[in-house]
Write an enzyme that holds these catalytic residues in place. Structure first.
Site, PDB file in Angstrom:
ATOM      1  N   LYS A 117      -5.433   6.607  11.250  1.00 28.13           N
ATOM      2  CA  LYS A 117      -6.786   6.385  11.565  1.00 28.13           C
ATOM      3  C   LYS A 117      -7.049   6.303  13.088  1.00 28.13           C
ATOM      4  O   LYS A 117      -6.304   5.139  13.414  1.00 28.13           O
ATOM      5  CB  LYS A 117      -7.408   5.093  11.006  1.00 28.13           C
ATOM      6  CG  LYS A 117      -7.845   5.577   9.373  1.00 28.13           C
ATOM      7  CD  LYS A 117      -8.758   4.334   9.154  1.00 28.13           C
ATOM      8  CE  LYS A 117      -8.657   4.039   7.556  1.00 28.13           C
ATOM      9  NZ  LYS A 117      -9.183   2.658   7.325  1.00 28.13           N
ATOM     10  N   ASP A 175       1.285   3.289   4.398  1.00 23.15           N
ATOM     11  CA  ASP A 175      -0.023   3.941   3.841  1.00 23.15           C
ATOM     12  C   ASP A 175      -0.925   4.441   5.163  1.00 23.15           C
ATOM     13  O   ASP A 175      -1.097   5.450   5.183  1.00 23.15           O
ATOM     14  CB  ASP A 175      -0.784   3.104   2.865  1.00 23.15           C
ATOM     15  CG  ASP A 175      -0.953   1.729   3.259  1.00 23.15           C
ATOM     16  OD1 ASP A 175      -0.949   1.406   4.457  1.00 23.15           O
ATOM     17  OD2 ASP A 175      -1.627   1.038   2.336  1.00 23.15           O
ATOM     18  N   ARG A 202      -5.410   1.156  -6.930  1.00 23.24           N
ATOM     19  CA  ARG A 202      -4.181   1.755  -6.443  1.00 23.24           C
ATOM     20  C   ARG A 202      -3.769   2.888  -7.210  1.00 23.24           C
ATOM     21  O   ARG A 202      -2.725   3.696  -7.084  1.00 23.24           O
ATOM     22  CB  ARG A 202      -3.120   0.582  -6.354  1.00 23.24           C
ATOM     23  CG  ARG A 202      -3.335  -0.444  -5.671  1.00 23.24           C
ATOM     24  CD  ARG A 202      -2.210  -1.070  -5.420  1.00 23.24           C
ATOM     25  NE  ARG A 202      -2.328  -2.742  -4.728  1.00 23.24           N
ATOM     26  CZ  ARG A 202      -2.213  -2.740  -3.498  1.00 23.24           C
ATOM     27  NH1 ARG A 202      -1.846  -1.822  -2.754  1.00 23.24           N
ATOM     28  NH2 ARG A 202      -2.464  -4.026  -2.921  1.00 23.24           N
ATOM     29  N   ASP A 231      -5.511  -0.242  -2.132  1.00 20.19           N
ATOM     30  CA  ASP A 231      -6.558  -0.911  -2.973  1.00 20.19           C
ATOM     31  C   ASP A 231      -7.647  -1.549  -2.029  1.00 20.19           C
ATOM     32  O   ASP A 231      -7.746  -1.587  -0.969  1.00 20.19           O
ATOM     33  CB  ASP A 231      -5.843  -2.169  -3.376  1.00 20.19           C
ATOM     34  CG  ASP A 231      -5.686  -3.288  -2.128  1.00 20.19           C
ATOM     35  OD1 ASP A 231      -5.204  -2.796  -1.283  1.00 20.19           O
ATOM     36  OD2 ASP A 231      -5.894  -4.406  -2.350  1.00 20.19           O
ATOM     37  N   ASP A 263      -3.794   1.852  11.419  1.00 22.66           N
ATOM     38  CA  ASP A 263      -5.094   1.647  11.909  1.00 22.66           C
ATOM     39  C   ASP A 263      -5.040   1.041  13.138  1.00 22.66           C
ATOM     40  O   ASP A 263      -5.090   1.738  14.337  1.00 22.66           O
ATOM     41  CB  ASP A 263      -5.647   0.695  10.686  1.00 22.66           C
ATOM     42  CG  ASP A 263      -7.268   0.457  10.993  1.00 22.66           C
ATOM     43  OD1 ASP A 263      -8.152   1.418  11.630  1.00 22.66           O
ATOM     44  OD2 ASP A 263      -7.862  -0.269  10.348  1.00 22.66           O
ATOM     45  N   GLY A 271       0.860  -1.367  -0.148  1.00 22.78           N
ATOM     46  CA  GLY A 271      -0.012  -0.156   0.073  1.00 22.78           C
ATOM     47  C   GLY A 271       0.867   1.394  -0.125  1.00 22.78           C
ATOM     48  O   GLY A 271       0.345   2.194  -0.350  1.00 22.78           O
ATOM     49  N   GLY A 306      -2.694  -0.684  14.143  1.00 29.31           N
ATOM     50  CA  GLY A 306      -1.328  -0.170  14.792  1.00 29.31           C
ATOM     51  C   GLY A 306      -0.441  -1.659  14.694  1.00 29.31           C
ATOM     52  O   GLY A 306       0.827  -1.629  14.821  1.00 29.31           O
TER      53      GLY A 306
END
Ligand code: IMP
Ligand code: MG
Length: 181
Positions: free
Chosen positions: A137, A106, A171, A165, A109, A47, A111
């Site tokens: 996030k 990327d 992507r 993605d 979240d 990502g 973690g």
């Protein structure tokens, strides 16, 4: 702003190409200002590949000359939710012993992915380990980890584009967007 894909999804643009480019310039100055010398950037694939590609050029623009390596990690996400298990699908080549490393991903979240990467490089004897994510996030954090550098705070929603993605699609999009339900 909305974007209709040719696969029938409606994407809502959250971060435009211009906003991303502006922010990456600032981010590179923040990283340069943190005084990490002979930096090794480790991009967590897949990502982060677009973000990392732009970030290293932004770092060049502020006078840094990082070495770059890649590591492919899988966090077994099913139904867009992290299961907690992280494995190495493809390891990096360079030796991190004694190096100042910037791990680039990327999304941060739960973690778990970044925590796994940090622990791994620490166990391999890296000197300083910093983390840098495009999107932070915060809502679903499951481990005690905050990024050292982040480009944007992101709402708790699934995003695609700019390297990210859903089922291997999107992507290539130059913006970060959310798939509208
Ligand atoms: P964590 O381990 O829960 O922090 O998840 C981080 C990883 O999940 C990142 O490396 C991303 O590849 C992936 N991920 C998390 N949220 C999203 C999203 O909204 N879109 C695409 N990938 C995501
Ligand atoms: Mg990832």
């Amino acid at each position: 702003m909305n974007h209709s894909t040719n696969t029938g999804h409606e994407l809502e643009v959250i971060f435009t190409p211009d906003a991303i480019a502006d922010r990456l310039g600032e981010l590179a100055r923040e990283i340069a200002g943190s005084g990490l010398d002979s930096l090794l950037v480790v991009a967590v694939l897949k990502g982060s590949f677009v973000f990392a590609a732009d970030l290293i050029r932004a770092l060049h623009a502020v006078g840094l000359a990082p070495e770059v390596d890649f590591m492919t990690l899988s966090s077994y996400r099913k139904a867009q939710i992290s299961s907690g298990q992280v494995t190495i699908l493809r390891d990096m080549d360079l030796d991190v012993k004694g190096r100042n490393v910037l791990i680039v991903d990327d999304v941060l979240d739960s973690g778990r992915t970044l925590a796994f990467a940090k622990d791994l490089l620490s166990a391999r004897g890296a000197n300083v380990i910093k983390t840098c994510v495009l999107l932070d996030k915060q809502a679903k954090r499951a481990v005690n980890l905050e990024p050292d550098f982040w480009a944007f705070q992101c709402p708790d929603t699934f995003v695609v584009g700019y390297g990210m993605d859903v089922a291997h699609r999107y992507r290539e999009l130059p913006f970060v967007g959310r798939v509208r339900e």
